[in-house]
Scaffold this motif. Structure first.
Motif, mmCIF file in Angstrom:
data_model
loop_
_atom_site.group_PDB
_atom_site.id
_atom_site.type_symbol
_atom_site.label_atom_id
_atom_site.label_comp_id
_atom_site.label_asym_id
_atom_site.label_seq_id
_atom_site.Cartn_x
_atom_site.Cartn_y
_atom_site.Cartn_z
ATOM 1 N N UNK A 1 13.549 -7.361 13.112
ATOM 2 C CA UNK A 1 12.243 -7.176 13.745
ATOM 3 C C UNK A 1 11.168 -6.914 12.688
ATOM 4 N N UNK A 2 11.473 -6.053 11.722
ATOM 5 C CA UNK A 2 10.477 -5.754 10.679
ATOM 6 C C UNK A 2 10.202 -6.995 9.836
ATOM 7 N N UNK A 3 11.274 -7.720 9.488
ATOM 8 C CA UNK A 3 11.106 -8.943 8.675
ATOM 9 C C UNK A 3 10.204 -9.939 9.389
ATOM 10 N N UNK A 4 10.508 -10.201 10.667
ATOM 11 C CA UNK A 4 9.740 -11.185 11.443
ATOM 12 C C UNK A 4 8.272 -10.787 11.549
ATOM 13 N N UNK A 5 8.018 -9.517 11.876
ATOM 14 C CA UNK A 5 6.621 -9.077 12.052
ATOM 15 C C UNK A 5 5.856 -9.120 10.732
ATOM 16 N N UNK A 6 6.508 -8.719 9.641
ATOM 17 C CA UNK A 6 5.817 -8.750 8.342
ATOM 18 C C UNK A 6 5.532 -10.183 7.904
ATOM 19 N N UNK A 7 6.496 -11.081 8.101
ATOM 20 C CA UNK A 7 6.285 -12.506 7.747
ATOM 21 C C UNK A 7 5.041 -13.027 8.461
ATOM 22 N N UNK A 8 4.984 -12.709 9.765
ATOM 23 C CA UNK A 8 3.890 -13.195 10.606
ATOM 24 C C UNK A 8 2.543 -12.590 10.178
ATOM 25 N N UNK A 9 2.541 -11.278 9.923
ATOM 26 C CA UNK A 9 1.292 -10.603 9.528
ATOM 27 C C UNK A 9 0.793 -11.144 8.187
ATOM 28 N N UNK A 10 1.690 -11.307 7.245
ATOM 29 C CA UNK A 10 1.289 -11.794 5.907
ATOM 30 C C UNK A 10 0.760 -13.231 6.042
ATOM 31 N N UNK A 11 1.468 -14.050 6.827
ATOM 32 C CA UNK A 11 1.039 -15.445 7.000
ATOM 33 C C UNK A 11 -0.360 -15.528 7.610
ATOM 34 N N UNK A 12 -0.670 -14.564 8.510
ATOM 35 C CA UNK A 12 -1.979 -14.593 9.181
ATOM 36 C C UNK A 12 -3.041 -13.756 8.471
ATOM 37 N N UNK A 13 -2.660 -13.144 7.356
ATOM 38 C CA UNK A 13 -3.607 -12.312 6.606
ATOM 39 C C UNK A 13 -3.969 -11.021 7.320
ATOM 40 N N UNK A 14 -3.047 -10.510 8.158
ATOM 41 C CA UNK A 14 -3.308 -9.255 8.870
ATOM 42 C C UNK A 14 -2.768 -8.080 8.067
ATOM 43 N N UNK A 15 -3.478 -6.968 8.121
ATOM 44 C CA UNK A 15 -3.096 -5.809 7.317
ATOM 45 C C UNK A 15 -3.038 -4.566 8.197
ATOM 46 N N UNK A 16 -1.919 -3.843 8.163
ATOM 47 C CA UNK A 16 -1.775 -2.621 8.964
ATOM 48 C C UNK A 16 -1.415 -1.452 8.053
ATOM 49 N N UNK A 17 -1.844 -0.238 8.442
ATOM 50 C CA UNK A 17 -1.567 0.905 7.566
ATOM 51 C C UNK A 17 -0.172 1.485 7.799
ATOM 52 N N UNK A 18 0.487 1.092 8.881
ATOM 53 C CA UNK A 18 1.876 1.535 9.069
ATOM 54 C C UNK A 18 2.621 0.538 9.959
ATOM 55 N N UNK A 19 3.939 0.761 10.091
ATOM 56 C CA UNK A 19 4.769 -0.193 10.826
ATOM 57 C C UNK A 19 4.544 -0.082 12.325
ATOM 58 N N UNK A 20 4.202 1.133 12.822
ATOM 59 C CA UNK A 20 4.005 1.259 14.275
ATOM 60 C C UNK A 20 2.800 0.426 14.722
ATOM 61 N N UNK A 21 1.764 0.351 13.891
ATOM 62 C CA UNK A 21 0.578 -0.463 14.242
ATOM 63 C C UNK A 21 0.926 -1.948 14.175
ATOM 64 N N UNK A 22 1.729 -2.309 13.174
ATOM 65 C CA UNK A 22 2.167 -3.705 13.007
ATOM 66 C C UNK A 22 2.955 -4.163 14.244
ATOM 67 N N UNK A 23 3.950 -3.360 14.631
ATOM 68 C CA UNK A 23 4.804 -3.756 15.757
ATOM 69 C C UNK A 23 4.028 -3.787 17.067
ATOM 70 N N UNK A 24 3.149 -2.799 17.245
ATOM 71 C CA UNK A 24 2.359 -2.726 18.475
ATOM 72 C C UNK A 24 1.462 -3.949 18.594
#
Ligand code: CTP
Ligand code: MG
Length: 229
Positions: free
Chosen positions: A168-191
């Motif tokens: 789950x963390x790998x998938x969400x981080x791949x997606x965020x990096x690909x889209x240029x999205x930046x979060x200050x923690x993992x809970x914000x990323x997953x949400x």
């Protein structure tokens, strides 16, 4: 396998010392080592990956050797943001990793009971974070004037360690990096990506050393030997 990731590649600008805060001495033991020791001692943790600033790679390696920290699997070069530092660590984690626990390298007083609570909830819900309720009144302030009150019933301070199932963390981080999205923690990323994050009870002593007064408070806590709650 449960792997702790410690992002430790920040500059500590708000604390204002030339040496990044994670390397500052805290009563004879560097702050980063104190945080690492909490995970070394926790039987639930199988391995640790540290992301460090390229300039401090050798320094970090020397600390691991001199304090004989046996669970550290790898030290990687961090990135320009916390999210990028975490991503560097995720990319080289062992394939057998089931759960990641991402923990700020500058929260040395994390209780073992809290680590356990987060891991258990992560196994049940996919992701979990510790949090503490906001204590003070919350107001919107502009130009030294109180403009409005913000009801605090449902407001919490989110802490670390943040537990997430590895894929789950790998998938969400791949997606965020690909889209240029930046979060200050993992809970914000997953949400953001619509995944539930289960909140467990945090600890007031699990504070993040951010400003100089936090360092003074940390030294006093060590003196009192009230290291965790
Ligand atoms: N961090 C990181 N890589 C970055 C920025 C931050 O690994 N590029 C880490 C920090 O080392 C710290 C954690 O993320 O362990 C939480 O960040 P924070 O408390 O903001 O630390 P700094 O960024 O170092 O401090 P400041 O924001 O005051 O400069
Ligand atoms: Mg920062």
């Amino acid at each position: 396998m449960v792997v702790a990731i410690l992002p430790a590649a920040g500059k500590g600008e708000r604390l204002g010392e030339s040496l990044p805060k994670q390397f500052l001495d805290l009563k004879g033991i560097p702050l980063l080592v104190r945080t690492l020791l909490a995970f070394e001692k926790a039987p639930q943790i199988d391995g640790i990956i540290i992301a460090t600033h390229p300039l401090y790679l050798e320094h970090t390696e020397n600390l691991i050797k001199s304090f004989n920290l046996r669970k550290v699997l790898k030290i990687v070069e961090g990135g320009t943001t916390r999210q990028r530092s975490v991503y560097q660590a995720v990319k080289i984690a062992p394939l057998e990793t089931e759960v990641f626990l991402v923990h700020d390298a500058v929260r040395p007083f994390v209780p073992e009971s809290l680590i356990k609570r987060v891991i258990e909830a992560t196994r049940s819900y996919g992701a979990s974070v510790p949090a503490i309720p906001v204590r003070d009144t919350l107001n919107l302030v502009k130009d030294h004037l109180v403009k409005a009150n913000v009801p605090r019933e449902n407001l919490f301070h989110i802490q670390t360690p943040q537990g997430i199932k590895a894929n789950l963390l790998k998938t969400c981080l791949d997606e965020a990096i690909a889209r240029g999205l930046e979060f200050t923690d993992e809970s914000s990323l997953l949400t953001y990506f619509g995944h539930p994050v289960y909140v467990v009870e945090g600890s007031w002593l699990n504070f993040k050393i951010t400003f100089k007064e936090d360092l003074i408070l940390a030294e006093k806590l060590i003196d009192c030997k009230i290291e965790t709650l």
